[in-house]
Design a protein around this motif. Structure first.
Motif, short mmCIF file in Angstrom:
data_model
loop_
_atom_site.label_atom_id
_atom_site.label_comp_id
_atom_site.label_asym_id
_atom_site.label_seq_id
_atom_site.Cartn_x
_atom_site.Cartn_y
_atom_site.Cartn_z
N GLY A 120 -39.11 -46.71 28.42
CA GLY A 120 -37.70 -45.80 29.32
C GLY A 120 -36.53 -45.59 28.00
O GLY A 120 -36.06 -44.80 28.06
N ALA A 121 -36.57 -46.95 27.41
CA ALA A 121 -35.47 -47.23 26.34
C ALA A 121 -35.90 -46.07 25.45
O ALA A 121 -34.95 -45.18 24.44
N LEU A 215 -27.80 -34.18 27.59
CA LEU A 215 -27.52 -35.60 27.57
C LEU A 215 -27.55 -35.73 29.44
O LEU A 215 -27.56 -37.45 29.87
N LEU A 216 -26.31 -34.54 30.09
CA LEU A 216 -25.86 -35.28 31.25
C LEU A 216 -26.57 -35.09 32.39
O LEU A 216 -27.01 -35.28 33.37
N ILE A 217 -27.65 -34.51 31.91
CA ILE A 217 -28.95 -33.72 33.38
C ILE A 217 -29.79 -33.82 32.24
O ILE A 217 -31.38 -34.81 33.04
N GLY A 218 -30.23 -33.64 31.11
CA GLY A 218 -31.93 -34.11 30.87
C GLY A 218 -32.72 -35.31 30.67
O GLY A 218 -33.39 -35.84 31.02
N ASN A 219 -31.49 -36.77 29.98
CA ASN A 219 -31.78 -37.75 29.70
C ASN A 219 -31.71 -38.39 31.05
O ASN A 219 -32.48 -39.23 31.42
N PRO A 220 -30.75 -38.49 31.64
CA PRO A 220 -31.10 -39.27 33.59
C PRO A 220 -32.14 -38.92 34.56
O PRO A 220 -32.07 -39.29 35.37
N PHE A 221 -31.54 -37.68 34.35
CA PHE A 221 -33.47 -36.84 35.61
C PHE A 221 -35.23 -36.93 34.61
O PHE A 221 -35.48 -36.41 35.12
N SER A 222 -34.73 -37.96 33.82
CA SER A 222 -36.25 -37.87 32.43
C SER A 222 -37.13 -38.21 33.87
O SER A 222 -38.45 -38.06 33.63
N ALA A 223 -36.72 -39.98 34.15
CA ALA A 223 -37.20 -40.00 34.99
C ALA A 223 -38.45 -41.00 33.96
O ALA A 223 -39.63 -41.38 34.61
N ALA A 246 -39.75 -33.61 30.55
CA ALA A 246 -41.02 -33.06 29.88
C ALA A 246 -41.70 -34.18 28.24
O ALA A 246 -42.83 -34.35 28.48
N ALA A 247 -41.10 -34.88 26.96
CA ALA A 247 -40.84 -35.67 26.37
C ALA A 247 -41.81 -37.30 26.94
O ALA A 247 -42.49 -37.47 27.17
N ALA A 248 -41.71 -37.02 28.40
CA ALA A 248 -41.60 -39.18 29.05
C ALA A 248 -43.15 -38.37 29.48
O ALA A 248 -44.23 -39.41 29.04
N SER A 249 -43.13 -37.43 30.46
CA SER A 249 -44.43 -36.96 31.25
C SER A 249 -45.52 -37.20 29.75
O SER A 249 -46.16 -37.13 29.83
#
Length: 301
Positions: A120-121, A215-223, A246-249
């Motif tokens: 996650g980090a 930063l304000l939308i993509g990162n906190p809602f990346s799950a 998308a990167a995390a998934s």
């Protein structure tokens, strides 16, 4: 920033979370889950345990409850989401009435990162480095063509270096190093390219627009630390349409599930990368177009 980062974390909970129920008492278990919270789970009824395992391996469900032969057994996949695995384990304890419920981790997270904290980090540094590279390329390099070359160079170097750290030093992800490095390079290009492309077309305002979006939308809602179905909707779904989510998934799918479920996040990243190339092309055409002198300045030969 407080709202963007604190609000999703304070409202984590299952919302149409895909789970499977199997065995002779599947219908009864499904009714119990629906009675507890009708909107928490999206329940799929299957015939047996093998079918439930197949759905987990294909990333179609996060876990399964298998009935028959005593207390229900819960199958989880901590590699898909350690937080969801913990919630399903708690459900198993409630159903069995004991603290030692039967829980089996079908697709386990990396043993060096069992809670997924390192994974996650990992997403935020990829986003931050992409933003930094996009800003520097915009401010220091005036040529559009040179910015494009810089983007490709940064993406390749960033992908190789980041996965060398993630796999070689931190041991956060299993799998093929070249494949994961290529994914990291695509992520780096998509994030930095968005900044450079928007800035090339809109000017310095494009830097702020791109950086705030990532930063304000993509990162906190990346799950990256939870799951899209655990976040407030529709923000959990929107997060998967941005490069960080998308990167995390995509990294989860490739590293732990042999590419299952990789098509959608890969498409999202390719679309963002393609949009960056289009924006650079528009800026290059605008820069290369010769200016026509006003009619008042035209003098006959």
């Amino acid at each position: 920033m407080l709202i963007a980062f604190a609000w999703p974390a304070a409202n984590v909970g299952p919302r149409d979370l895909p789970v499977a129920v199997a065995g002779p008492q599947a219908a009864t278990v499904a009714q119990k889950l629906t009675a507890q919270d009708g909107e928490a789970f999206e329940i799929r009824t299957v015939t047996d345990e093998s079918e439930a395992r197949a759905l987990i391996g294909d990333r179609e469900v996060y876990g399964a409850i298998v009935t028959g032969g005593g207390a229900p057994q819960v199958l989880v996949a901590s590699a898909a989401s350690p937080m969801v695995a913990q919630q399903l384990s708690a459900i198993a304890q409630q159903m069995s009435g004991t603290a030692a419920a039967s829980v089996q981790d079908v697709v386990a997270a990396d043993p060096d990162d069992p809670r997924g904290a390192g994974f996650g980090a990992m997403v935020l540094p990829l986003v931050m480095s992409g933003i930094a590279a996009g800003v520097l390329l915009t401010l220091l390099i005036p040529s559009i063509a040179a910015r494009g070359i810089g983007l490709v160079t940064f993406a390749v170097a960033g992908g190789l270096l980041s996965m060398a750290i993630v796999q070689g030093w931190l041991s956060l992800l299993p799998g093929s190093y070249p494949t994961l490095a290529a994914i990291a390079a695509l992520v780096s290009f998509a994030v930095a390219g968005t900044i450079v492309g928007l800035a090339s077309v809109l000017g310095r305002a494009g830097i702020g627009l791109g950086a705030l979006t990532m930063l304000l939308i993509g990162n906190p809602f990346s799950a990256a630390t939870s799951a899209p179905e655990l976040l407030p909707q529709p923000w959990g779904a929107i997060g998967q349409l941005l490069p960080p989510g998308a990167a995390a998934s995509l990294l989860r799918s490739v590293a732990f599930f042999d590419g299952a479920g990789a098509a959608m996040p890969l498409t999202v990243l390719l679309v963002w990368a393609g949009a960056a190339v289009v924006l650079l092309g528009v800026a290059a055409l605008r820069t290369g177009r010769p200016e026509t002198a006003p009619a008042s300045e035209l003098v006959p030969a």
